[in-house]
Design a protein around this motif. Structure first.
Motif, PDB file in Angstrom:
ATOM      1  N   PRO A 275       0.798  -1.228   0.000  1.00  0.00           N
ATOM      2  CA  PRO A 275       0.000   0.000   0.000  1.00  0.00           C
ATOM      3  C   PRO A 275       0.832   1.280   0.000  1.00  0.00           C
ATOM      4  O   PRO A 275       0.356   2.323  -0.433  1.00  0.00           O
ATOM      5  CB  PRO A 275      -0.857  -0.116   1.267  1.00  0.00           C
ATOM      6  N   ASN A 276       2.082   1.201   0.447  1.00  0.00           N
ATOM      7  CA  ASN A 276       2.937   2.389   0.474  1.00  0.00           C
ATOM      8  C   ASN A 276       3.876   2.474  -0.731  1.00  0.00           C
ATOM      9  O   ASN A 276       4.649   3.417  -0.841  1.00  0.00           O
ATOM     10  CB  ASN A 276       3.764   2.426   1.764  1.00  0.00           C
ATOM     11  N   VAL A 277       3.817   1.488  -1.610  1.00  0.00           N
ATOM     12  CA  VAL A 277       4.640   1.502  -2.825  1.00  0.00           C
ATOM     13  C   VAL A 277       3.884   2.329  -3.863  1.00  0.00           C
ATOM     14  O   VAL A 277       2.678   2.161  -4.041  1.00  0.00           O
ATOM     15  CB  VAL A 277       4.908   0.071  -3.337  1.00  0.00           C
ATOM     16  N   SER A 278       4.599   3.224  -4.546  1.00  0.00           N
ATOM     17  CA  SER A 278       3.922   4.137  -5.476  1.00  0.00           C
ATOM     18  C   SER A 278       3.210   3.392  -6.599  1.00  0.00           C
ATOM     19  O   SER A 278       3.681   2.358  -7.083  1.00  0.00           O
ATOM     20  CB  SER A 278       4.927   5.132  -6.068  1.00  0.00           C
ATOM     21  N   GLU A 279       2.082   3.952  -6.991  1.00  0.00           N
ATOM     22  CA  GLU A 279       1.283   3.398  -8.086  1.00  0.00           C
ATOM     23  C   GLU A 279       2.127   3.352  -9.371  1.00  0.00           C
ATOM     24  O   GLU A 279       2.048   2.399 -10.146  1.00  0.00           O
ATOM     25  CB  GLU A 279       0.054   4.288  -8.282  1.00  0.00           C
ATOM     26  N   GLN A 280       2.944   4.371  -9.566  1.00  0.00           N
ATOM     27  CA  GLN A 280       3.801   4.429 -10.754  1.00  0.00           C
ATOM     28  C   GLN A 280       4.779   3.252 -10.771  1.00  0.00           C
ATOM     29  O   GLN A 280       4.918   2.575 -11.784  1.00  0.00           O
ATOM     30  CB  GLN A 280       4.570   5.750 -10.795  1.00  0.00           C
TER      31      GLN A 280
ATOM     32  N   VAL B 100       4.993 -10.272  -6.364  1.00  0.00           N
ATOM     33  CA  VAL B 100       4.477 -10.039  -5.011  1.00  0.00           C
ATOM     34  C   VAL B 100       5.633  -9.971  -4.015  1.00  0.00           C
ATOM     35  O   VAL B 100       5.661  -9.098  -3.138  1.00  0.00           O
ATOM     36  CB  VAL B 100       3.456 -11.131  -4.608  1.00  0.00           C
ATOM     37  N   ASN B 101       6.605 -10.857  -4.140  1.00  0.00           N
ATOM     38  CA  ASN B 101       7.742 -10.845  -3.212  1.00  0.00           C
ATOM     39  C   ASN B 101       8.550  -9.557  -3.326  1.00  0.00           C
ATOM     40  O   ASN B 101       9.038  -9.039  -2.313  1.00  0.00           O
ATOM     41  CB  ASN B 101       8.620 -12.076  -3.424  1.00  0.00           C
ATOM     42  N   ILE B 102       8.696  -9.030  -4.529  1.00  0.00           N
ATOM     43  CA  ILE B 102       9.403  -7.753  -4.720  1.00  0.00           C
ATOM     44  C   ILE B 102       8.641  -6.634  -4.018  1.00  0.00           C
ATOM     45  O   ILE B 102       9.223  -5.827  -3.285  1.00  0.00           O
ATOM     46  CB  ILE B 102       9.589  -7.454  -6.223  1.00  0.00           C
ATOM     47  N   VAL B 103       7.336  -6.587  -4.221  1.00  0.00           N
ATOM     48  CA  VAL B 103       6.513  -5.535  -3.615  1.00  0.00           C
ATOM     49  C   VAL B 103       6.489  -5.672  -2.095  1.00  0.00           C
ATOM     50  O   VAL B 103       6.564  -4.674  -1.372  1.00  0.00           O
ATOM     51  CB  VAL B 103       5.094  -5.536  -4.224  1.00  0.00           C
ATOM     52  N   LYS B 104       6.405  -6.902  -1.585  1.00  0.00           N
ATOM     53  CA  LYS B 104       6.442  -7.110  -0.134  1.00  0.00           C
ATOM     54  C   LYS B 104       7.765  -6.602   0.443  1.00  0.00           C
ATOM     55  O   LYS B 104       7.790  -5.994   1.513  1.00  0.00           O
ATOM     56  CB  LYS B 104       6.245  -8.596   0.193  1.00  0.00           C
TER      57      LYS B 104
ATOM     58  N   GLN C   6       7.675  -2.834   0.501  1.00  0.00           N
ATOM     59  CA  GLN C   6       6.776  -2.380   1.571  1.00  0.00           C
ATOM     60  C   GLN C   6       7.464  -2.501   2.932  1.00  0.00           C
ATOM     61  O   GLN C   6       7.409  -1.586   3.736  1.00  0.00           O
ATOM     62  CB  GLN C   6       5.487  -3.207   1.550  1.00  0.00           C
ATOM     63  N   ALA C   7       8.120  -3.626   3.178  1.00  0.00           N
ATOM     64  CA  ALA C   7       8.730  -3.879   4.487  1.00  0.00           C
ATOM     65  C   ALA C   7      10.039  -3.117   4.688  1.00  0.00           C
ATOM     66  O   ALA C   7      10.357  -2.719   5.812  1.00  0.00           O
ATOM     67  CB  ALA C   7       8.969  -5.377   4.660  1.00  0.00           C
ATOM     68  N   TYR C   8      10.798  -2.944   3.604  1.00  0.00           N
ATOM     69  CA  TYR C   8      12.124  -2.322   3.699  1.00  0.00           C
ATOM     70  C   TYR C   8      12.278  -1.236   2.643  1.00  0.00           C
ATOM     71  O   TYR C   8      13.120  -1.355   1.744  1.00  0.00           O
ATOM     72  CB  TYR C   8      13.220  -3.374   3.517  1.00  0.00           C
ATOM     73  N   PRO C   9      11.502  -0.164   2.735  1.00  0.00           N
ATOM     74  CA  PRO C   9      11.562   0.865   1.693  1.00  0.00           C
ATOM     75  C   PRO C   9      12.949   1.489   1.553  1.00  0.00           C
ATOM     76  O   PRO C   9      13.328   1.931   0.463  1.00  0.00           O
ATOM     77  CB  PRO C   9      10.522   1.892   2.138  1.00  0.00           C
TER      78      PRO C   9
ATOM     79  N   ALA D 177      17.781  -3.551  -4.520  1.00  0.00           N
ATOM     80  CA  ALA D 177      17.907  -4.604  -3.503  1.00  0.00           C
ATOM     81  C   ALA D 177      16.691  -5.530  -3.527  1.00  0.00           C
ATOM     82  O   ALA D 177      16.839  -6.750  -3.415  1.00  0.00           O
ATOM     83  CB  ALA D 177      18.081  -3.981  -2.121  1.00  0.00           C
ATOM     84  N   ALA D 178      15.494  -4.957  -3.685  1.00  0.00           N
ATOM     85  CA  ALA D 178      14.279  -5.776  -3.721  1.00  0.00           C
ATOM     86  C   ALA D 178      14.293  -6.704  -4.934  1.00  0.00           C
ATOM     87  O   ALA D 178      13.959  -7.889  -4.830  1.00  0.00           O
ATOM     88  CB  ALA D 178      13.039  -4.884  -3.747  1.00  0.00           C
ATOM     89  N   LEU D 179      14.673  -6.179  -6.092  1.00  0.00           N
ATOM     90  CA  LEU D 179      14.734  -7.002  -7.305  1.00  0.00           C
ATOM     91  C   LEU D 179      15.819  -8.070  -7.194  1.00  0.00           C
ATOM     92  O   LEU D 179      15.594  -9.227  -7.547  1.00  0.00           O
ATOM     93  CB  LEU D 179      14.966  -6.132  -8.540  1.00  0.00           C
TER      94      LEU D 179
END
Length: 122
Positions: free
Chosen positions: A29-34, A65-69, A72-75, A81-83
């Motif tokens: 929910p805190n990850v930008s729509e863009q 989903v794992n990338i977005v999670k 979200q958890a570690y902005p 790093a997420a990718l």
């Protein structure tokens, strides 16, 4: 007897993208729509390349989903790093990795060529 008409591929992809966006909003929910849209488009390209045989690995919504999670958890980790956390095994093959990085760049995702390069410096 009537035969079932399948929708054009573009409609299927568009419906999948819409569904993925809704799913990803729940996990990030805190990850930008863009950024969510950019990730969905990039993963769509990765899937198309997998479907065509360019890549052997079938990139799925699970990885997305794992990338977005992670975002979200570690902005503070940033997109690279997420990718890398999810796509790490792809780094073993330089040509595949370069192609993946270029797909993310083409879709506007700020993905560094090396892991952990865009983590905010304190």
């Amino acid at each position: 007897s009537s035969t079932m008409q399948l929708p054009p591929r573009e409609a299927v992809v568009s419906t999948q993208s819409t569904g993925e966006m809704a799913l990803l909003r729940r996990y990030g929910p805190n990850v930008s729509e863009q950024l969510l849209g950019q990730l969905v488009r990039a993963f769509g390209e990765l899937r198309a390349m997998s479907d065509s045989g360019t890549f052997l690995y079938p990139y799925s919504t699970r990885e997305l989903v794992n990338i977005v999670k992670h975002l979200q958890a570690y902005p503070e980790d940033g997109v690279t790093a997420a990718l890398c956390n999810v796509l790490d095994f792809e780094q073993q093959d330089g040509d595949i990795w370069d192609t993946i990085v270029s797909i993310f760049h083409k879709n506007g995702v700020p993905f560094g060529a090396k892991p952990v390069t865009d983590i905010a410096q304190r």
